[in-house]
Design an enzyme around this catalytic site. Structure first.
Site, PDB file in Angstrom:
ATOM      1  N   CYS A  99     -29.943  31.022-132.741  1.00  0.00           N
ATOM      2  CA  CYS A  99     -29.027  31.503-133.779  1.00  0.00           C
ATOM      3  C   CYS A  99     -29.470  32.871-134.287  1.00  0.00           C
ATOM      4  O   CYS A  99     -28.648  33.761-134.503  1.00  0.00           O
ATOM      5  CB  CYS A  99     -29.001  30.484-134.924  1.00  0.00           C
ATOM      6  SG  CYS A  99     -27.828  30.916-136.212  1.00  0.00           S
ATOM      7  N   CYS A 200     -28.980  24.853-137.716  1.00  0.00           N
ATOM      8  CA  CYS A 200     -28.656  26.148-138.292  1.00  0.00           C
ATOM      9  C   CYS A 200     -27.148  26.273-138.540  1.00  0.00           C
ATOM     10  O   CYS A 200     -26.348  26.200-137.610  1.00  0.00           O
ATOM     11  CB  CYS A 200     -29.114  27.209-137.299  1.00  0.00           C
ATOM     12  SG  CYS A 200     -28.822  28.893-137.760  1.00  0.00           S
TER      13      CYS A 200
END
Length: 395
Positions: A99, A200
């Site tokens: 991410c 995330c």
């Protein structure tokens, strides 16, 4: 300086925005909407709605511009699809590392730059500084956060020099209690907000439930391997080279059903990971059973009893050159070279003494001590003192 802050609706990014404002920068807040599906989260509602509201209130309190950008399609393509593919192969991915590399410090950073930003800031507990080499080239250093309990440099282990050159981590010099204290003092709505957990930007999820969106349950067998198995008693061979020894130490043992005893059923090897002991539904043992291997072709999970089970531990790991990343390119090893480092392959793991060995096709990390539950697909990262200098995906 114009700085775009990735305002997530948590206390860390809130204080990041405040500190930059105090330093006299022109601060703009962007909230990334990366996930829309509430059906897989364990909260009552999709967490991004509450987070975006909190982020908006922080921006209003600080008097800074605020904007929401929808990156859900990109996030699905680069992070979620990658996760599904990795789990399907029997590997253990780290979506948070991806991410940062693919979303926050790539597309998000490019969006910020298109808005005229000089730098992008996030609420990571890490630090970045720079020095100049003898040719006058600026070299950026990714350093651990001052708060040992919260250091998040590991999650940034795939960033490049170019990405670091545009990054700011204002709370890296602070501890979490200090960050909360600042938030309380200035009356931020996020001051006492719990830290986000889970994946995330998605929130707290049931991983099997999340994976079942694309990976179908498939009943298979749980096979127990025993401590006295001849697989663990074979004599160490004579090695003709260091590379040969490291290949042996980092190897994956290929267990077969006939090596042990069937003791249960599971709903899909792809829903489990190496070192996992919960959720197996195994009874009748003095100690917990841990997953030591997954055989994806025949959908078999192999387990061993006890945290000291020999099949759970390795002295070395391997990273193919194609999966190797040097944050400090100037410190990159050449074929035949080695380097003493401190290394980890999980976020919360304490740093371990190790030696890197670079060969023509792969880099190996040999640890001073045996390591538990090294899984393919995890990121290993290595440090010199408190500087993270490189990382790679475990083969």
């Amino acid at each position: 300086m114009k700085v775009v802050v990735g305002l997530s609706g948590g206390v860390d990014s809130s204080v990041t925005a405040y500190l930059l404002q105090q330093q006299g920068h022109e601060v703009v807040a962007l909230f990334m909407r990366n996930w829309n599906d509430a059906s897989v989260t364990l909260e009552d509602e999709c967490p991004w709605i509450e987070d975006s509201n909190d982020a908006l209130m922080v921006a209003q309190k600080l008097g800074i511009p605020f904007q929401v950008i929808d990156m859900s399609e990109l996030y699905k393509e680069r992070i979620v699809d990658y996760m599904f593919a990795e789990y399907e192969k029997g590997r253990t991915p780290n979506p948070d590392v991806l991410c940062n590399r693919e979303v926050k410090f790539d597309v998000f950073m490019k969006t910020a730059m298109s808005l005229g930003a000089d730098k992008v800031a996030t609420g990571h507990y890490a630090r970045v500084n720079s020095t100049f080499d003898e040719n006058g080239k600026e070299i950026f250093h990714l350093l651990a956060g001052k708060d040992n309990n919260k250091d998040q440099s590991y999650f940034l282990c795939q960033l490049s020099q170019d990405q670091l050159s545009k990054a700011l981590f204002p709370i890296g010099e602070l501890t979490k209690p200090q960050v909360r204290e600042i938030a309380k003092e200035i009356g931020l709505v996020t001051a006492d907000k719990k830290d986000s957990q889970g994946l995330c930007f998605i929130g707290k999820v049931s991983l099997p439930q999340f994976l079942q969106q694309q990976l179908k349950p498939n009943e298979g067998e749980i096979v127990e391997i025993f401590k006295d198995s001849p697989l663990f008693s074979e004599e160490k061979p004579e090695f003709t080279s260091k590379e040969e020894e490291l290949e042996f130490l980092s190897r994956k043992i290929n267990y077969k059903k006939s090596d042990g005893k069937v003791i249960g059923k599971h709903q899909g090897a792809q829903f489990f990971t190496i070192g996992q002991s919960r959720g197996l539904g195994i009874g009748g043992h003095k100690e917990s059973c841990f997953i030591i291997s997954r055989e994806m072709e025949n959908n078999i999970i192999f387990v061993g009893e006890g945290s000291h089970f020999p099949g759970l531990h390795k002295k070395a790991l391997k990273i193919d050159n194609s999966e190797l990343h040097w944050v400090r390119e100037d410190m990159k090893l050449q074929n035949g070279e080695s380097m003493e480092v401190m290394a980890r392959f999980r976020y919360r793991q304490s740093l371990q003494k190790a030696t890197l060995y670079q060969f023509e096709n792969a880099l190996y990390i040999e640890f001073d001590e045996l390591q538990s539950a090294i899984a393919e697909g995890q990121f290993a990262a290595w440090y010199m003192d408190d500087e993270l200098i490189g990382s790679g995906v475990i083969a």
